[in-house]
Design a protein around this motif. Structure first.
Motif: not given
Ligand SMILES: [Zn+2]
Length: 86
Positions: A37-62
């Motif tokens: 509840y302080k500062g900048r936040s971002f959202y991730l969907c459960k599908d992305c957290l739980n997925c095979e699209k891990e490369q994409k997730l890692v890139k976005s988070l990086q």
């Protein structure tokens, strides 16, 4: 009148989803943590957290957090466990 449902975007798949279906996180001191509840936040969907699209997730988070891939994968694992196993 219909109740207003906030829609937010998952930073990985760029899908627009109801806020209640997303996980709100933030990057703080080189760590991905639950939104404090302080500062900048971002959202991730459960599908992305739980997925095979891990490369994409890692890139976005990086792009977002500027931390290395191993740290990201470790933190994703931690959040996954919390989210899916209570
Ligand atoms: Zn997503």
């Amino acid at each position: 009148m219909a109740k207003h449902t906030p829609i937010r975007m998952c930073i990985s798949c760029k899908e627009r989803i109801k806020q209640s279906q997303l996980i709100r996180l933030q990057c703080k001191d080189g760590e991905i943590i639950k939104y404090s509840y302080k500062g900048r936040s971002f959202y991730l969907c459960k599908d992305c957290l739980n997925c095979e699209k891990e490369q994409k997730l890692v890139k976005s988070l990086q792009r977002y957090c500027k931390i290395d891939k191993d740290s990201i994968l470790k933190m994703v694992e931690t959040h996954k466990e919390k989210i899916f196993n209570g």
